[in-house]
Enzyme design. Structure first.
Site, short mmCIF file in Angstrom:
data_model
loop_
_atom_site.label_atom_id
_atom_site.label_comp_id
_atom_site.label_asym_id
_atom_site.label_seq_id
_atom_site.Cartn_x
_atom_site.Cartn_y
_atom_site.Cartn_z
N THR A 232 -3.93 -5.85 2.46
CA THR A 232 -2.82 -4.90 2.36
C THR A 232 -2.58 -4.32 3.73
OG1 THR A 232 -1.94 -3.05 1.06
CG2 THR A 232 -4.20 -2.82 1.86
N CYS A 233 -1.41 -3.75 3.95
CA CYS A 233 -1.07 -3.23 5.26
C CYS A 233 -1.79 -1.90 5.52
CB CYS A 233 0.43 -3.03 5.39
SG CYS A 233 1.35 -4.59 5.46
N THR A 234 -2.09 -1.64 6.78
CA THR A 234 -2.73 -0.41 7.21
C THR A 234 -2.32 -0.12 8.64
OG1 THR A 234 -4.87 0.77 7.13
CG2 THR A 234 -4.88 -1.38 8.16
N ARG B 66 0.82 -1.21 0.00
CA ARG B 66 0.00 0.00 0.00
C ARG B 66 0.85 1.26 0.00
NH1 ARG B 66 -4.63 1.64 4.35
NH2 ARG B 66 -5.84 3.00 2.98
#
Length: 235
Positions: free
Chosen positions: A203-205, A136
């Site tokens: 996805t990363c957050t 991301r």
């Protein structure tokens, strides 16, 4: 004749300490700026070059592989096997699908990786959960706008075996990064209760922190042969 007295030794030491601290802060600031340039610019440039070359190679595979070839799940990590299209992310949005989610070999090249550990299904499997992941921030940022999707959006997967179309159903804005249950054959949190053909995108957050995962789930709604463009996907 008046004589100027030397400043106290303590003041001289304090001054040098302040100067040293200032130099360290400036150096730290420069290093932070260089890292941001590397992360936000250079990693995207490098990933773009790698991805264009790999996409071109797989496009050649698509046009030269016989349509009668039998599907197989036996793919080595780093092997490209399809293209991902998400029209809701913009006209012409496309990502290369590659086996595995190892950072250097797959994700940092700008590709979307298919979870092989823990193992998840492939689109052509009779049932199971097709689990994929992408960066991301940095390294192509292929899933940068995943949070802008909404239920009902379509996700298209193109492979040498045909087209697979998924409809998105539910988003989890943030789950623990080590929660592998979201990738289960019947993914936990998705709302699905029976065996089926599902999609999980992760996805990363938050961006630039990457302490958790953003997750989207969907289900298969259409398949077509490799020569038939699915409805809703422009040529």
């Amino acid at each position: 004749m008046l004589r100027r007295e030397a400043p106290p030794a303590r003041a001289g030491i304090s001054g040098r300490a302040v100067d040293l601290l200032g130099e360290l802060l400036v150096t730290f600031g420069v290093l932070c700026a260089l890292y941001l340039v590397y992360l936000l610019w250079w990693t995207n440039v490098a990933a773009g070059m790698q991805n264009r070359a790999a996409s071109s190679a797989f496009q050649h595979t698509l046009t030269t592989t016989r349509s009668s070839v039998a599907p197989t799940d036996d793919l080595a990590d780093g092997t490209s096997f399809g293209f991902l299209y998400i029209p809701a992310l913009g006209p012409g949005w496309r990502a290369l699908l590659t086996q595995g989610t190892e950072r250097t070999q797959v994700l940092n090249t700008g590709a979307v990786g298919h979870y092989s550990s823990p193992a998840t299904a492939m689109p052509w499997d009779a049932s199971g959960n097709f689990g994929i992941a992408g960066h991301r921030d940095g390294h192509g940022m292929i899933f940068r706008d995943l949070d802008k999707l909404k239920p009902g959006d379509k996700v298209y997967v193109q492979t040498v075996y045909g087209w697979y179309v998924y409809q998105l159903d539910r988003e989890a804005p943030s789950v623990p990064i080590n929660d592998v249950n979201v990738l289960a054959p019947i993914p936990v949190g998705s709302g699905f209760t029976d065996a089926g053909r599902y999609l999980t995108m992760t996805t990363c957050t938050p961006m630039y922190v990457d302490s958790n995962r953003l997750v989207w789930w969907g289900h298969l709604v259409q398949t077509t042969s490799r020569d038939v463009l699915p409805a809703g996907l422009g040529s």
